[in-house]
Design a protein around this motif. Structure first.
Motif, PDB file in Angstrom:
ATOM      1  N   LYS A  97     -30.451 110.960   5.124  1.00  0.00           N
ATOM      2  CA  LYS A  97     -30.488 110.852   3.666  1.00  0.00           C
ATOM      3  C   LYS A  97     -30.725 109.410   3.220  1.00  0.00           C
ATOM      4  O   LYS A  97     -30.435 108.457   3.954  1.00  0.00           O
ATOM      5  CB  LYS A  97     -29.163 111.342   3.060  1.00  0.00           C
ATOM      6  N   ILE A  98     -31.224 109.264   1.985  1.00  0.00           N
ATOM      7  CA  ILE A  98     -31.422 107.957   1.340  1.00  0.00           C
ATOM      8  C   ILE A  98     -30.567 107.949   0.082  1.00  0.00           C
ATOM      9  O   ILE A  98     -30.764 108.776  -0.817  1.00  0.00           O
ATOM     10  CB  ILE A  98     -32.900 107.731   0.969  1.00  0.00           C
ATOM     11  N   ALA A  99     -29.609 107.050  -0.006  1.00  0.00           N
ATOM     12  CA  ALA A  99     -28.670 107.021  -1.133  1.00  0.00           C
ATOM     13  C   ALA A  99     -29.168 106.106  -2.251  1.00  0.00           C
ATOM     14  O   ALA A  99     -29.353 104.913  -2.041  1.00  0.00           O
ATOM     15  CB  ALA A  99     -27.300 106.565  -0.657  1.00  0.00           C
ATOM     16  N   ILE A 100     -29.381 106.697  -3.420  1.00  0.00           N
ATOM     17  CA  ILE A 100     -29.703 105.938  -4.638  1.00  0.00           C
ATOM     18  C   ILE A 100     -28.886 106.559  -5.761  1.00  0.00           C
ATOM     19  O   ILE A 100     -29.098 107.719  -6.125  1.00  0.00           O
ATOM     20  CB  ILE A 100     -31.201 105.987  -4.993  1.00  0.00           C
ATOM     21  N   THR A 126     -24.988 110.170   8.291  1.00  0.00           N
ATOM     22  CA  THR A 126     -25.857 111.009   7.466  1.00  0.00           C
ATOM     23  C   THR A 126     -26.805 110.189   6.589  1.00  0.00           C
ATOM     24  O   THR A 126     -27.906 110.634   6.279  1.00  0.00           O
ATOM     25  CB  THR A 126     -25.026 111.945   6.565  1.00  0.00           C
ATOM     26  N   VAL A 127     -26.364 109.006   6.192  1.00  0.00           N
ATOM     27  CA  VAL A 127     -27.181 108.132   5.344  1.00  0.00           C
ATOM     28  C   VAL A 127     -27.824 107.043   6.201  1.00  0.00           C
ATOM     29  O   VAL A 127     -27.131 106.315   6.916  1.00  0.00           O
ATOM     30  CB  VAL A 127     -26.332 107.488   4.229  1.00  0.00           C
ATOM     31  N   ALA A 128     -29.148 106.929   6.113  1.00  0.00           N
ATOM     32  CA  ALA A 128     -29.875 105.950   6.924  1.00  0.00           C
ATOM     33  C   ALA A 128     -30.510 104.850   6.084  1.00  0.00           C
ATOM     34  O   ALA A 128     -31.143 103.935   6.639  1.00  0.00           O
ATOM     35  CB  ALA A 128     -30.956 106.639   7.755  1.00  0.00           C
ATOM     36  N   ALA A 129     -30.349 104.924   4.759  1.00  0.00           N
ATOM     37  CA  ALA A 129     -30.879 103.878   3.872  1.00  0.00           C
ATOM     38  C   ALA A 129     -30.178 103.987   2.532  1.00  0.00           C
ATOM     39  O   ALA A 129     -29.726 105.066   2.137  1.00  0.00           O
ATOM     40  CB  ALA A 129     -32.386 104.017   3.685  1.00  0.00           C
ATOM     41  N   ALA A 130     -30.075 102.867   1.829  1.00  0.00           N
ATOM     42  CA  ALA A 130     -29.403 102.874   0.529  1.00  0.00           C
ATOM     43  C   ALA A 130     -29.902 101.734  -0.350  1.00  0.00           C
ATOM     44  O   ALA A 130     -30.193 100.643   0.139  1.00  0.00           O
ATOM     45  CB  ALA A 130     -27.891 102.756   0.707  1.00  0.00           C
TER      46      ALA A 130
END
Length: 437
Positions: free
Chosen positions: A205-208, A276-280
């Motif tokens: 996932k990418i968190a924004i 689970t998150v690979a970018a933010a």
């Protein structure tokens, strides 16, 4: 070095509205005025003369109260100890208190007279602090030229109506993209489309955080729509203008992918830790957690572009600085200004970076190899040309948070997008008095 010491007595009179500083209870008013006059001829030793005059004219114990964040307590205490040793000819009584930079304005405005002499705060609070008469204009440079030794963006952030009102302490209170380089290549992170494809392939996932108005600004500002603060504290905003529905649809499409997710800071860190998150899109405050989780694969860059009506648009951001201010009602204004300089000078900013990895505003410090090799700070520097200081009125936050959540949720009620934007802009641009209703 150029020393610009204007008449402190005149300037302080203008700020505080007093006939003279001594009439306001400022014990070192005459010292500060003498310091200002000592530099009128442009002497190379003006700064030394200013400090010498301040020391010579100080008879009583200099009592000061300083506010710093909980995270900055140890460093500030160390700096205060060094300050007192450097000026050992004077007797000090300096009390250090804890105060989050994000809350400084709210607590000071409760009672400016009872506020500390020197305090740290986030730059977005400066307009209200100046309006309330809670910030002393920087009219004297005792040991260095504040304007010439700090990056332009930090000076802009510390300036109101062409007057400098604070001392830049950091220039890193913005956001950027950090990512796991085992999932994303350097080409992938140039566009959100590329990142979504890579993350989907890896099951990540990418968190924004779209429901956070601070981050959500990236989309509409990046697409060329404006937001500005008016003199009365209201906002001007055109996020419902021609073509703005394309931006709204682009945001919906991003979150419908199931790859871009609307997570707050705490959930983002949890996602990074559990894999689970690979970018933010986030800031330096969470970069350490990402670095610890991804180890050698930790990397960072400017914000990517995203697709609006078939075109790539660069995401924008709010830039931010942490500043140190001086209370004009201080009984020791001159010493407060000298201490504010000390807490934000080159050495202090280097030490702050070494201990807390906070990005310096001091030009020389920011150009050091150590700072330049810090991935988060380097990413902020790359994002700088697409960033603007946060200058918005209070009516901005709630309508934008509501809009961001609705778009991230896919506009579940199927509201016409133009109506959705019109409603948001009506709230953003509402008269100031409406914010109290």
């Amino acid at each position: 070095m150029r020393r610009k010491l204007l008449s402190f007595l005149l300037a302080a009179t203008m700020v505080t509205g007093c006939i003279g500083l001594t009439g306001c209870g400022n014990k070192d008013a005459a010292d500060a005025d003498s310091a200002a006059q000592s530099s009128d001829a442009g002497s190379e030793n003006a700064g030394e003369d200013a400090v010498a005059n301040l020391i010579k004219s100080t008879k009583d114990t200099v009592k000061l109260t300083v506010w710093a964040s909980e995270e900055d307590q140890d460093l500030t205490k160390s700096l205060l100890d060094k300050f007192q040793k450097e000026y050992s000819d004077v007797k000090f009584n300096i009390q250090l208190g804890k105060e989050s930079e994000s809350k400084t304005k709210d607590d000071i405005l409760k009672d400016v007279d009872a506020a500390p002499d020197v305090f740290a705060f986030a730059d977005d609070q400066i307009n209200e602090l100046v309006k309330a008469g809670a910030l002393q204009e920087v009219v004297a440079d005792y040991t260095y030229d504040v304007k010439s030794e700090n990056v332009a963006g930090s000076i802009e952030a510390a300036t109101v109506d062409d007057k400098l009102y604070a001392y830049p302490m950091t220039a890193d209170n913005g956001y950027f993209m950090f990512y796991d380089s085992s999932v994303f290549s350097e080409d992938d992170v140039k566009t959100l489309d590329g990142m979504v494809a890579a993350a989907k392939k890896a099951g990540k996932k990418i968190a924004i955080e779209a429901s956070n108005a601070w981050y959500f600004y990236s989309f509409f500002k990046g697409a060329g729509y404006d937001l500005s603060l008016n003199e009365d504290g209201s906002n001007t905003c055109d996020w419902n203008g021609d073509g703005a529905t394309d931006v709204a649809q682009a945001i919906i499409d991003l979150y419908k992918s199931g790859i871009v997710v609307n997570l707050n800071d705490a959930a983002t860190v949890t996602g990074i830790k559990d894999g689970t998150v690979a970018a933010a899109v986030n800031g330096t405050w969470n970069a350490k957690a990402a670095s610890k989780a991804w180890k050698k694969n930790y990397s960072a860059c400017k914000l990517p572009t995203f697709t609006v009506a078939g075109k790539q648009v660069q995401m924008a951001s709010f830039s931010g600085c942490k500043l140190v201010g001086v209370n004009p009602r201080s009984k020791f204004v001159g010493w407060s200004m000298l201490l504010a300089e000390y807490l934000t000078n080159y050495d202090a900013q280097v030490e702050r970076f070494n201990q807390r990895e906070l990005g310096p505003s001091n030009i020389k410090a920011s150009e050091s190899d150590e700072v330049q090799s810090n991935k988060a700070i380097a990413a902020l520097a790359s994002q700088a040309e697409f960033a603007a200081p946060q200058r918005v009125g209070n009516n901005y936050w709630s309508p934008v948070e509501t809009l961001g959540k609705k778009l991230a949720d896919g506009n579940p009620k199927g509201t016409d997008l133009q109506k959705l934007l019109d409603n948001a802009v009506a709230g953003i641009t509402a008269p100031v008095e409406d914010s109290a209703k």
